[in-house]
Design a protein around this motif. Structure first.
Motif, mmCIF file in Angstrom:
data_model
loop_
_atom_site.group_PDB
_atom_site.id
_atom_site.type_symbol
_atom_site.label_atom_id
_atom_site.label_comp_id
_atom_site.label_asym_id
_atom_site.label_seq_id
_atom_site.Cartn_x
_atom_site.Cartn_y
_atom_site.Cartn_z
ATOM 1 N N ASP A 107 -27.500 18.915 68.508
ATOM 2 C CA ASP A 107 -26.098 19.022 68.177
ATOM 3 C C ASP A 107 -25.685 17.817 67.348
ATOM 4 O OD1 ASP A 107 -25.178 17.180 70.555
ATOM 5 O OD2 ASP A 107 -23.339 18.242 70.040
ATOM 6 N N GLU A 108 -24.562 17.932 66.649
ATOM 7 C CA GLU A 108 -24.147 16.906 65.692
ATOM 8 C C GLU A 108 -23.801 15.577 66.353
ATOM 9 O OE1 GLU A 108 -21.224 18.289 62.917
ATOM 10 O OE2 GLU A 108 -22.308 20.147 62.590
ATOM 11 N N LEU A 109 -23.211 15.604 67.526
ATOM 12 C CA LEU A 109 -22.869 14.358 68.207
ATOM 13 C C LEU A 109 -24.123 13.598 68.626
ATOM 14 C CD1 LEU A 109 -20.709 12.474 69.183
ATOM 15 C CD2 LEU A 109 -20.562 13.801 71.291
ATOM 16 N N ALA A 110 -25.130 14.319 69.085
ATOM 17 C CA ALA A 110 -26.391 13.674 69.466
ATOM 18 C C ALA A 110 -27.067 13.069 68.242
ATOM 19 C CB ALA A 110 -27.322 14.674 70.150
ATOM 20 N N GLN A 111 -27.047 13.772 67.104
ATOM 21 C CA GLN A 111 -27.618 13.259 65.856
ATOM 22 C C GLN A 111 -26.885 11.995 65.425
ATOM 23 O OE1 GLN A 111 -29.763 13.154 63.480
ATOM 24 N NE2 GLN A 111 -28.599 12.430 61.768
ATOM 25 N N PHE A 112 -25.557 12.012 65.481
ATOM 26 C CA PHE A 112 -24.756 10.842 65.126
ATOM 27 C C PHE A 112 -25.124 9.665 66.020
ATOM 28 C CE2 PHE A 112 -21.202 8.013 65.127
ATOM 29 C CZ PHE A 112 -20.614 8.124 63.882
ATOM 30 N N SER A 113 -25.217 9.906 67.307
ATOM 31 C CA SER A 113 -25.544 8.855 68.265
ATOM 32 C C SER A 113 -26.924 8.257 68.012
ATOM 33 C CB SER A 113 -25.454 9.411 69.686
ATOM 34 O OG SER A 113 -25.767 8.417 70.619
ATOM 35 N N ARG A 114 -27.933 9.103 67.775
ATOM 36 C CA ARG A 114 -29.294 8.608 67.493
ATOM 37 C C ARG A 114 -29.304 7.757 66.224
ATOM 38 N NH1 ARG A 114 -30.625 13.771 69.000
ATOM 39 N NH2 ARG A 114 -30.801 14.443 66.838
ATOM 40 N N ALA A 115 -28.621 8.227 65.192
ATOM 41 C CA ALA A 115 -28.583 7.500 63.918
ATOM 42 C C ALA A 115 -27.890 6.146 64.083
ATOM 43 C CB ALA A 115 -27.877 8.336 62.854
ATOM 44 N N PHE A 116 -26.812 6.102 64.839
ATOM 45 C CA PHE A 116 -26.068 4.866 65.036
ATOM 46 C C PHE A 116 -26.828 3.869 65.898
ATOM 47 C CE2 PHE A 116 -22.953 2.252 67.292
ATOM 48 C CZ PHE A 116 -22.318 1.664 66.209
ATOM 49 N N ARG A 117 -27.365 4.328 67.014
ATOM 50 C CA ARG A 117 -28.064 3.426 67.942
ATOM 51 C C ARG A 117 -29.343 2.848 67.356
ATOM 52 N NH1 ARG A 117 -27.858 7.551 72.199
ATOM 53 N NH2 ARG A 117 -30.076 7.274 72.138
ATOM 54 N N ALA A 118 -29.913 3.489 66.360
ATOM 55 C CA ALA A 118 -31.152 3.006 65.755
ATOM 56 C C ALA A 118 -30.927 1.844 64.784
ATOM 57 C CB ALA A 118 -31.858 4.152 65.028
ATOM 58 N N LEU A 119 -29.691 1.592 64.409
ATOM 59 C CA LEU A 119 -29.388 0.510 63.467
ATOM 60 C C LEU A 119 -29.428 -0.840 64.172
ATOM 61 C CD1 LEU A 119 -26.397 2.229 61.664
ATOM 62 C CD2 LEU A 119 -28.601 1.614 60.605
ATOM 63 N N PRO A 120 -29.894 -1.877 63.481
ATOM 64 C CA PRO A 120 -29.880 -3.213 64.091
ATOM 65 C C PRO A 120 -28.444 -3.740 64.196
ATOM 66 C CG PRO A 120 -30.580 -3.369 61.807
ATOM 67 C CD PRO A 120 -30.464 -1.894 62.129
ATOM 68 N N ALA A 121 -28.196 -4.581 65.172
ATOM 69 C CA ALA A 121 -26.866 -5.158 65.386
ATOM 70 C C ALA A 121 -26.710 -6.408 64.526
ATOM 71 C CB ALA A 121 -26.673 -5.474 66.859
ATOM 72 N N VAL A 122 -26.589 -6.187 63.218
ATOM 73 C CA VAL A 122 -26.416 -7.266 62.242
ATOM 74 C C VAL A 122 -25.284 -6.864 61.299
ATOM 75 C CG1 VAL A 122 -28.851 -7.967 62.371
ATOM 76 C CG2 VAL A 122 -28.138 -6.306 60.638
ATOM 77 N N PRO A 123 -24.691 -7.835 60.589
ATOM 78 C CA PRO A 123 -23.647 -7.482 59.623
ATOM 79 C C PRO A 123 -24.216 -6.658 58.463
ATOM 80 C CG PRO A 123 -23.565 -9.821 60.163
ATOM 81 C CD PRO A 123 -24.834 -9.283 60.740
ATOM 82 N N PHE A 124 -23.506 -5.626 58.071
ATOM 83 C CA PHE A 124 -23.873 -4.769 56.948
ATOM 84 C C PHE A 124 -22.875 -4.989 55.813
ATOM 85 C CE2 PHE A 124 -26.441 -2.844 60.101
ATOM 86 C CZ PHE A 124 -27.362 -2.024 59.470
ATOM 87 N N ALA A 125 -23.348 -4.863 54.581
ATOM 88 C CA ALA A 125 -22.501 -5.017 53.404
ATOM 89 C C ALA A 125 -22.208 -3.654 52.789
ATOM 90 C CB ALA A 125 -23.203 -5.900 52.368
ATOM 91 N N ASP A 126 -21.012 -3.503 52.246
ATOM 92 C CA ASP A 126 -20.623 -2.254 51.592
ATOM 93 C C ASP A 126 -21.400 -2.045 50.293
ATOM 94 O OD1 ASP A 126 -18.685 -1.609 53.491
ATOM 95 O OD2 ASP A 126 -17.121 -2.702 52.428
ATOM 96 N N VAL A 127 -21.725 -0.785 50.034
ATOM 97 C CA VAL A 127 -22.320 -0.348 48.775
ATOM 98 C C VAL A 127 -21.338 0.657 48.192
ATOM 99 C CG1 VAL A 127 -24.268 0.880 47.726
ATOM 100 C CG2 VAL A 127 -24.675 -0.657 49.658
ATOM 101 N N ALA A 128 -21.086 0.582 46.898
ATOM 102 C CA ALA A 128 -20.135 1.509 46.269
ATOM 103 C C ALA A 128 -20.535 2.952 46.570
ATOM 104 C CB ALA A 128 -20.107 1.283 44.758
ATOM 105 N N ALA A 129 -19.523 3.771 46.895
ATOM 106 C CA ALA A 129 -19.786 5.170 47.243
ATOM 107 C C ALA A 129 -18.603 6.033 46.826
ATOM 108 C CB ALA A 129 -20.026 5.295 48.743
ATOM 109 N N PRO A 130 -18.864 7.317 46.583
ATOM 110 C CA PRO A 130 -17.792 8.218 46.153
ATOM 111 C C PRO A 130 -16.968 8.771 47.321
ATOM 112 C CG PRO A 130 -19.857 9.401 46.206
ATOM 113 C CD PRO A 130 -20.171 7.961 46.564
ATOM 114 N N GLY A 131 -15.699 9.034 47.071
ATOM 115 C CA GLY A 131 -14.848 9.778 48.003
ATOM 116 C C GLY A 131 -14.803 9.237 49.412
#
Length: 103
Positions: A1-25
């Motif tokens: 399900d989409e919430l589980a996918q979102f959770s897996r994707a988020f929890r896999a990221l390291p807990a460090v500061p991220f910088a913005d990259v230009a993106a559309p919309g």
């Protein structure tokens, strides 16, 4: 399900500061170097599906989808399809890596 996918994707990221990259919309892209790898994610904050293309510059050896561990886009641009309110996260391994959004 989409919430589980979102959770897996988020929890896999390291807990460090991220910088913005230009993106559309309604898409937000952020990246960070951590432990010798380039981590990045794309989030669709809008109610409509979106697609983006990213270029990973540098000597890339592998790019992995952090939610399921599969290798993606061995070379060239990476196209990411984002359903509404979704998040996809990735790790690129290699040397001298940087991320740019393509039109």
């Amino acid at each position: 399900d989409e919430l589980a996918q979102f959770s897996r994707a988020f929890r896999a990221l390291p807990a460090v500061p991220f910088a913005d990259v230009a993106a559309p919309g309604d898409v937000r892209i952020r990246s960070a170097m951590h432990a010798g790898s380039l981590y990045f994610y794309a989030a669709n904050t809008g109610e409509r599906a979106a697609a983006i293309r990213l270029q990973i510059n540098g000597k890339r050896t592998a790019t992995v989808d952090l939610a399921d561990g599969r290798k993606v886009a061995p070379a060239g641009a990476l196209t990411i399809s984002l359903p509404p309110y979704s998040l996809r996260s990735y790790r690129a391994d290699g040397k001298g890596l940087s991320l740019v959004s393509l039109p």
